[in-house]
Enzyme design. Structure first.
Site, PDB file in Angstrom:
ATOM      1  N   LYS A  26       1.338  -0.755   0.329  1.00 20.97           N
ATOM      2  CA  LYS A  26       0.649   0.096   0.299  1.00 20.97           C
ATOM      3  C   LYS A  26       0.431   1.057  -0.095  1.00 20.97           C
ATOM      4  CE  LYS A  26      -2.927   2.609   2.493  1.00 20.97           C
ATOM      5  NZ  LYS A  26      -3.982   2.657   3.985  1.00 20.97           N
ATOM      6  N   LYS A  73      -9.817  13.208   8.244  1.00 16.42           N
ATOM      7  CA  LYS A  73      -9.449  13.072   9.365  1.00 16.42           C
ATOM      8  C   LYS A  73      -9.576  14.209  10.105  1.00 16.42           C
ATOM      9  CE  LYS A  73      -6.079   8.717   7.922  1.00 16.42           C
ATOM     10  NZ  LYS A  73      -6.775   7.971   8.930  1.00 16.42           N
ATOM     11  N   ARG A  76      -7.192  -0.687   1.027  1.00 14.82           N
ATOM     12  CA  ARG A  76      -7.803  -2.130   0.845  1.00 14.82           C
ATOM     13  C   ARG A  76      -8.402  -1.124  -0.698  1.00 14.82           C
ATOM     14  NH1 ARG A  76     -12.424  -2.026   5.834  1.00 14.82           N
ATOM     15  NH2 ARG A  76     -10.307  -0.647   6.571  1.00 14.82           N
ATOM     16  N   ASP A 125       1.838   6.723   5.465  1.00 12.17           N
ATOM     17  CA  ASP A 125       0.710   5.548   4.898  1.00 12.17           C
ATOM     18  C   ASP A 125       1.409   5.142   3.154  1.00 12.17           C
ATOM     19  OD1 ASP A 125      -1.824   4.164   5.221  1.00 12.17           O
ATOM     20  OD2 ASP A 125      -2.827   5.345   4.315  1.00 12.17           O
ATOM     21  N   ASP A 153     -11.887   7.293   4.209  1.00  8.93           N
ATOM     22  CA  ASP A 153     -10.525   7.685   4.583  1.00  8.93           C
ATOM     23  C   ASP A 153     -10.648   6.030   4.991  1.00  8.93           C
ATOM     24  OD1 ASP A 153      -8.317   7.934   5.964  1.00  8.93           O
ATOM     25  OD2 ASP A 153      -9.887   7.940   8.267  1.00  8.93           O
ATOM     26  N   GLU A 196      -9.341   3.691   2.291  1.00  8.45           N
ATOM     27  CA  GLU A 196      -9.019   4.100   1.413  1.00  8.45           C
ATOM     28  C   GLU A 196      -7.317   2.633   0.839  1.00  8.45           C
ATOM     29  OE1 GLU A 196      -7.744   5.284   3.125  1.00  8.45           O
ATOM     30  OE2 GLU A 196      -5.570   5.279   3.190  1.00  8.45           O
ATOM     31  N   ASP A 235      -2.360  10.811   3.191  1.00  3.08           N
ATOM     32  CA  ASP A 235      -4.236  10.499   3.428  1.00  3.08           C
ATOM     33  C   ASP A 235      -5.004  10.981   4.209  1.00  3.08           C
ATOM     34  OD1 ASP A 235      -6.524   8.747   4.331  1.00  3.08           O
ATOM     35  OD2 ASP A 235      -5.158   7.301   5.236  1.00  3.08           O
TER      36      ASP A 235
END
Ligand code: BES
Ligand code: MN
Ligand code: ZN
Length: 496
Positions: A262, A274, A348, A285, A344, A346, A267
């Site tokens: 990933k 967030k 996956r 991230d 959020d 995201e 993010d």
């Protein structure tokens, strides 16, 4: 960052200047050979200072004697090894880390002769690895360098009976140290500097080591139908990328193994934004992708005899007028649809398309993905273990073993139909969040829907890769978690 830590190996000889490192057990005596090199006066000095300082020679303790009268050294560092006889690889690396933390001078001579313990060339190499990991520094953005800081510099001379053998053993290990540094650097870099394009360029630099690198831009991804990944990136002004790295060190045509990362370069949460506090940490991230790049660096540097695919999905998750909304439904490359209930969740979505792509294009023996996927994994496992999810017991077991050997430990978590149920959607084939309960599990459950029977493991590294706890071999914010683990996995089971 490109370090200037020098590691040398030479035959034991009385050292001139710099720091000298010797090892003692609870008897406070160095080995006979080291005692001879030091001379009786220095041996007596150790005993005397130890008594004054209440130093008992216990494992993981050290005593520093500044300007020892009996020697021409600047400092004599006496490291305790306690009564330990069986030392694991990790013990050796941690011992190296401890040493690197204790010495101060520009040059340190380490007399690797532990009382009652025989150090193999591999043990010495692991110590040197520990030194390198400990001395890693990231000060690229400090315009005033602190002279008193010893990170990133220093020369370490390991005095050993067979310097050539130690040097050879270190060569393999040095590639791994380099890979960890690559991963740590990528995670530490600020997000304005490291967008998807820039990250891809860093991965492309692996071609110098003989890695084949291919970059897919948005047009190519559109053609492939990677709409879940593209949906995440559509709120950012910086275009998404997928990078495929290939190291062909194995037999020509032999089935490859694959690692997927990933790579959310930042993010913000997107429209499901967030909270502000700590949001700066979300530059990390992309630690999964960083690990994959670091691993490919390690494998190529040591010319691993395996065919390995590294694939990373690079996107930025931002809210703008074009951003993905809660309620949107995207069609993934696999054809399955996902209702976005939280922008959020995201990571996956990114992995869903990359996993599908890798499995269909390369037909790998297995796929392992790494992702800073959920905050929930911190709730479950703190920062000590990464979450491990797998559809294959053998693969899971092998990863767990490699974890114990390297100290990059994993803890297996469940998958199953009851969790699949939690991500059923009213409108699409699934939704991208199952809510708070079992947040890490439902995230993994979504990933599993994009794995077609191939042995697969997912490592949730949100707790272990960034904001890392301080250890003897890591003092930074990013740990480079996973590079040593997976290098070890490949070395133990998938080479030759
Ligand atoms: N990148 C985060 C997870 C994360 C949290 C990484 C803390 C590192 C440290 C991920 O994209 C995320 O936001 N996950 C959400 C999922 C939720 C919306 C279902 C989370 O964990 O809160
Ligand atoms: Mn997120
Ligand atoms: Zn994320």
């Amino acid at each position: 960052m490109a370090d200037s830590i020098k590691i040398d190996f030479q035959a034991p000889a009385a050292a001139e200047g710099g720091d000298i490192v010797v090892f003692v057990g609870e008897a406070l005596k160095p080995s006979p050979a080291v005692a001879k090199l030091l001379g009786q006066k220095a041996v007596d000095l150790i005993a005397k200072v130890a008594a004054v300082e209440n130093f008992k020679g216990k494992a993981r303790s050290a005593l520093t004697i500044v300007a020892p009268s009996a020697l021409s050294a600047d400092r004599l560092v006496v490291v305790g090894i306690g009564g330990e006889k069986d030392r694991s690889e990790l013990d050796w690396a941690q011992l190296g880390g401890l040493v690197a933390g204790k010495v101060n001078g520009k040059t340190a001579t380490v007399w690797v002769d532990l009382p009652g313990v025989t150090a193999t060339p591999e043990n010495v190499a692991d110590m040197a690895l520990g030194v390198k990991l400990r001395r890693y520094s990231f000060d690229r953005y400090k315009t005033k360098k602190d002279d008193s800081k010893k990170d990133g510099t220093g020369r370490f001379v390991f005095a050993v009976p067979d310097p050539a053998a130690a040097k050879k053993a270190f060569k393999a290990v040095d590639g791994v140290a380099g890979g960890v540094a690559v991963a740590r650097d990528l995670v530490n870099e600020p997000p304005n500097v490291l967008g998807p394009k820039e990250f891809a360029a860093r991965a492309e630099a692996l071609s110098k080591l003989g890695v084949e690198v291919e970059i897919l831009d948005e047009k190519a991804m559109q053609k492939l139908g990677m709409r879940a990944l593209l949906g995440v990136g559509q709120g950012s002004s910086r275009g998404s990328r997928v990078v495929i790295m290939r190291w062909n060190g194995g037999k020509a045509g032999a089935q490859p193994i694959a690692f997927v990362g990933k790579g959310v370069v930042f993010d913000s949460g997107g429209i499901s934004i967030k909270p502000g506090a700590g949001m700066e940490d979300m530059k990390g991230d992309m630690a999964g992708a960083a690990c994959v790049v670091g691993l490919m660096h390690a494998l190529a540097s040591r010319k691993a005899r395996a065919n390995v695919i590294g694939a990373i999905g690079l996107v930025e998750n931002m809210p703008d007028g074009n951003a993905q909304r809660p309620g949107d439904i995207v069609t993934t490359m696999s054809g399955q649809t996902i209702e976005i209930v939280n922008t959020d969740a995201e990571g996956r979505l990114v992995l869903a398309d990359v996993l599908w792509y890798v499995q269909n294009r390369f037909k790998p023996k297995f796929m392992i993905d790494l992702a800073t996927l959920t905050g929930a994994i911190l709730v479950a496992l703190a920062q000590e273990y990464a979450g491990l999810f797998s559809n294959n017991d053998e693969l899971a077991q092998r990863i767990a073993e490699a974890g114990r050997a390297t100290g990059e430990r994993v803890w297996r978590m469940p998958l199953g139909p009851e969790f699949d149920k939690m991500i059923e959607s009213k409108f699409a084939d699934m939704k991208n969040s199952g809510g708070r309960y079992g947040g890490s599990i439902t995230a993994a459950a979504l990933l599993q829907k994009f794995v077609n029977g191939v042995p697969w493991a997912h490592l949730d590294i949100a707790g272990t890769a960034m904001g890392s706890p301080q250890t003897e071999i890591n003092k930074g914010w990013s740990s480079g978690w996973g590079v040593r683990l997976l290098d070890r996995l490949v070395r133990d089971h998938y080479e030759g």
